[in-house]
Design a protein around this motif. Sequence first.
Motif, PDB file in Angstrom:
ATOM      1  N   ARG A 296      30.529  50.045  31.382  1.00  0.00           N
ATOM      2  CA  ARG A 296      30.431  48.912  31.315  1.00  0.00           C
ATOM      3  C   ARG A 296      32.318  48.541  30.393  1.00  0.00           C
ATOM      4  N   LYS A 297      32.493  50.326  29.533  1.00  0.00           N
ATOM      5  CA  LYS A 297      34.167  50.127  29.537  1.00  0.00           C
ATOM      6  C   LYS A 297      34.595  49.908  30.141  1.00  0.00           C
ATOM      7  N   ILE A 298      34.769  50.694  31.389  1.00  0.00           N
ATOM      8  CA  ILE A 298      35.517  51.544  32.315  1.00  0.00           C
ATOM      9  C   ILE A 298      35.740  50.246  33.132  1.00  0.00           C
ATOM     10  N   ALA A 299      34.625  49.938  33.578  1.00  0.00           N
ATOM     11  CA  ALA A 299      34.348  48.553  34.563  1.00  0.00           C
ATOM     12  C   ALA A 299      35.087  47.667  34.068  1.00  0.00           C
ATOM     13  N   ARG A 300      34.926  46.949  32.391  1.00  0.00           N
ATOM     14  CA  ARG A 300      36.026  45.906  32.260  1.00  0.00           C
ATOM     15  C   ARG A 300      37.138  46.536  32.212  1.00  0.00           C
ATOM     16  N   ASP A 301      37.872  47.166  32.043  1.00  0.00           N
ATOM     17  CA  ASP A 301      38.924  47.918  31.363  1.00  0.00           C
ATOM     18  C   ASP A 301      39.881  47.417  33.596  1.00  0.00           C
ATOM     19  N   ASN A 302      39.191  47.862  34.597  1.00  0.00           N
ATOM     20  CA  ASN A 302      38.672  48.345  36.408  1.00  0.00           C
ATOM     21  C   ASN A 302      39.313  46.394  36.477  1.00  0.00           C
ATOM     22  N   ALA A 303      38.182  45.822  35.633  1.00  0.00           N
ATOM     23  CA  ALA A 303      38.605  44.507  35.946  1.00  0.00           C
ATOM     24  C   ALA A 303      39.654  43.510  35.808  1.00  0.00           C
ATOM     25  N   ARG A 304      39.864  44.349  34.456  1.00  0.00           N
ATOM     26  CA  ARG A 304      41.290  43.435  33.471  1.00  0.00           C
ATOM     27  C   ARG A 304      42.852  44.130  34.275  1.00  0.00           C
ATOM     28  N   ASN A 305      42.616  44.922  34.757  1.00  0.00           N
ATOM     29  CA  ASN A 305      43.787  45.296  35.525  1.00  0.00           C
ATOM     30  C   ASN A 305      44.263  44.378  36.872  1.00  0.00           C
ATOM     31  N   LYS A 306      42.748  44.182  37.323  1.00  0.00           N
ATOM     32  CA  LYS A 306      43.335  43.204  38.201  1.00  0.00           C
ATOM     33  C   LYS A 306      43.944  41.750  37.619  1.00  0.00           C
ATOM     34  N   ILE A 307      43.550  41.200  37.161  1.00  0.00           N
ATOM     35  CA  ILE A 307      43.879  40.297  36.059  1.00  0.00           C
ATOM     36  C   ILE A 307      45.555  41.121  36.061  1.00  0.00           C
ATOM     37  N   TRP A 308      46.455  41.320  35.444  1.00  0.00           N
ATOM     38  CA  TRP A 308      47.810  41.592  35.549  1.00  0.00           C
ATOM     39  C   TRP A 308      48.188  41.400  36.780  1.00  0.00           C
ATOM     40  N   LEU A 309      47.423  41.790  37.882  1.00  0.00           N
ATOM     41  CA  LEU A 309      48.057  41.542  39.261  1.00  0.00           C
ATOM     42  C   LEU A 309      48.720  40.389  39.476  1.00  0.00           C
ATOM     43  N   LEU A 310      47.383  39.999  39.122  1.00  0.00           N
ATOM     44  CA  LEU A 310      46.995  38.577  39.613  1.00  0.00           C
ATOM     45  C   LEU A 310      47.930  37.499  38.688  1.00  0.00           C
ATOM     46  N   GLU A 311      47.612  37.798  37.571  1.00  0.00           N
ATOM     47  CA  GLU A 311      49.115  36.838  36.814  1.00  0.00           C
ATOM     48  C   GLU A 311      50.842  37.096  36.807  1.00  0.00           C
ATOM     49  N   GLY A 312      50.535  38.369  36.973  1.00  0.00           N
ATOM     50  CA  GLY A 312      52.344  38.874  37.806  1.00  0.00           C
ATOM     51  C   GLY A 312      52.185  37.443  38.430  1.00  0.00           C
ATOM     52  N   TYR A 313      51.748  38.246  39.871  1.00  0.00           N
ATOM     53  CA  TYR A 313      52.012  37.309  40.815  1.00  0.00           C
ATOM     54  C   TYR A 313      52.387  36.176  40.394  1.00  0.00           C
ATOM     55  N   LEU A 314      51.624  35.306  39.416  1.00  0.00           N
ATOM     56  CA  LEU A 314      52.255  33.985  39.427  1.00  0.00           C
ATOM     57  C   LEU A 314      52.820  33.905  38.321  1.00  0.00           C
ATOM     58  N   LEU A 315      53.101  34.584  37.363  1.00  0.00           N
ATOM     59  CA  LEU A 315      54.443  34.610  36.701  1.00  0.00           C
ATOM     60  C   LEU A 315      55.795  34.434  37.580  1.00  0.00           C
ATOM     61  N   ARG A 316      55.518  35.785  38.525  1.00  0.00           N
ATOM     62  CA  ARG A 316      56.819  35.693  39.348  1.00  0.00           C
ATOM     63  C   ARG A 316      57.233  34.504  40.307  1.00  0.00           C
ATOM     64  N   GLN A 317      56.022  33.696  40.903  1.00  0.00           N
ATOM     65  CA  GLN A 317      55.941  33.022  41.686  1.00  0.00           C
ATOM     66  C   GLN A 317      56.930  31.965  40.833  1.00  0.00           C
ATOM     67  N   ARG A 318      56.336  31.454  39.758  1.00  0.00           N
ATOM     68  CA  ARG A 318      57.218  30.244  38.980  1.00  0.00           C
ATOM     69  C   ARG A 318      58.850  30.822  38.365  1.00  0.00           C
ATOM     70  N   LEU A 319      58.873  31.547  38.430  1.00  0.00           N
ATOM     71  CA  LEU A 319      59.843  32.469  38.455  1.00  0.00           C
ATOM     72  C   LEU A 319      60.826  32.096  38.906  1.00  0.00           C
ATOM     73  N   HIS A 320      60.417  32.731  40.136  1.00  0.00           N
ATOM     74  CA  HIS A 320      61.046  32.539  41.838  1.00  0.00           C
ATOM     75  C   HIS A 320      61.305  30.666  42.073  1.00  0.00           C
ATOM     76  N   GLU A 321      60.561  29.969  41.309  1.00  0.00           N
ATOM     77  CA  GLU A 321      60.240  28.482  41.234  1.00  0.00           C
ATOM     78  C   GLU A 321      61.125  27.692  40.917  1.00  0.00           C
ATOM     79  N   GLN A 322      61.468  28.304  39.931  1.00  0.00           N
ATOM     80  CA  GLN A 322      62.536  27.904  39.296  1.00  0.00           C
ATOM     81  C   GLN A 322      64.047  27.752  39.447  1.00  0.00           C
ATOM     82  N   GLY A 323      64.261  28.654  40.154  1.00  0.00           N
ATOM     83  CA  GLY A 323      65.341  29.255  41.244  1.00  0.00           C
ATOM     84  C   GLY A 323      66.301  30.397  39.776  1.00  0.00           C
TER      85      GLY A 323
END
Length: 119
Positions: free
Chosen positions: A92-119
Amino acid sequence: MSSNEAAIEKEIQAKGLSAPRLTPGQIDSVIASEWYVNAGEGIAADEFQPPVPASHPLRQLTFCVLVLKNGFTVTGESACASPENFNAEIGRKIARDNARNKIWLLEGYLLRQRLHEQG
């Protein structure tokens, strides 16, 4: 937060890096709930498939589903090569870490998009 994340967070703060970024706390804050499934236990026998035998490899496969606050789901999995090493808690711990790592990617994309839109 993993010990590696804590060490990296400490290093970032020590170096005074203050540009917009994600933190482990932000990643954790978007998780609404978590769910675990053992593949062998999660498969229902019916007329199309037999019950999963106790010694079947599916019994050593664990899935974690993290439901995010916006309703999106991310999954992680864990499997061991030697059935003798299977431990549900570790899986369960390993599976959770693997799932949580995907959130980093998704949230990183969202942050980068916001920064891009701010110019």
